[in-house]
Write an enzyme that holds these catalytic residues in place. Sequence first.
Site, PDB file in Angstrom:
ATOM      1  N   CYS A  42      41.235  44.682  36.014  1.00  0.00           N
ATOM      2  CA  CYS A  42      40.022  44.879  36.814  1.00  0.00           C
ATOM      3  C   CYS A  42      38.822  45.007  35.873  1.00  0.00           C
ATOM      4  O   CYS A  42      38.841  45.831  34.956  1.00  0.00           O
ATOM      5  CB  CYS A  42      40.167  46.147  37.661  1.00  0.00           C
ATOM      6  SG  CYS A  42      38.670  46.604  38.550  1.00  0.00           S
ATOM      7  N   CYS A  91      41.071  46.394  44.151  1.00  0.00           N
ATOM      8  CA  CYS A  91      41.671  47.244  43.122  1.00  0.00           C
ATOM      9  C   CYS A  91      41.933  48.619  43.729  1.00  0.00           C
ATOM     10  O   CYS A  91      41.036  49.218  44.324  1.00  0.00           O
ATOM     11  CB  CYS A  91      40.720  47.362  41.932  1.00  0.00           C
ATOM     12  SG  CYS A  91      41.276  48.556  40.702  1.00  0.00           S
ATOM     13  N   CYS A 114      44.116  34.580  45.583  1.00  0.00           N
ATOM     14  CA  CYS A 114      42.925  33.807  45.237  1.00  0.00           C
ATOM     15  C   CYS A 114      41.853  34.800  44.781  1.00  0.00           C
ATOM     16  O   CYS A 114      41.283  35.523  45.598  1.00  0.00           O
ATOM     17  CB  CYS A 114      42.474  33.035  46.482  1.00  0.00           C
ATOM     18  SG  CYS A 114      41.105  31.925  46.204  1.00  0.00           S
TER      19      CYS A 114
END
Length: 131
Positions: A42, A91, A114
């Site tokens: 992330c 996340c 995606c």
Amino acid sequence: MSQEDFKNKLTPEQYNVCRLGGTESPHSGKFNKHYEEGTYICVACGQELFSSKSKFDSGSGWPSFTEMMDSTHVTLKHDYAYNMHRIEARCSKCDSHLGHVFDDGPAPTGQRWCINSVALDFIPLNSAKPG
Ligand code: FE
């Protein structure tokens, strides 16, 4: 992190995708055609999200993966924007928007994650510093 912390840490493009749910233009992202071995994390908080082993070229113009590294690292939400029903991936640690998951991916999972390049950072497999 507060909204102010995210604004300080992220570029305007990253902030638009991660915190406002935006989408980068297809084929524009730096990880779309990126096939080095390593781990995608992330960009906002550093949590590990995807292994390069699960990456494939879906032709969509966005980095695509067949699975997440750890199901506890991603939160899934229903997304009804644009008159569609999609599953949004965020996340789990910092609640940043990552992208969407579809069920038209290749074997073995049949999943297609995606994901926006700008929501990711990359740690190469052999990035350990000598000494
Ligand atoms: Fe995060």
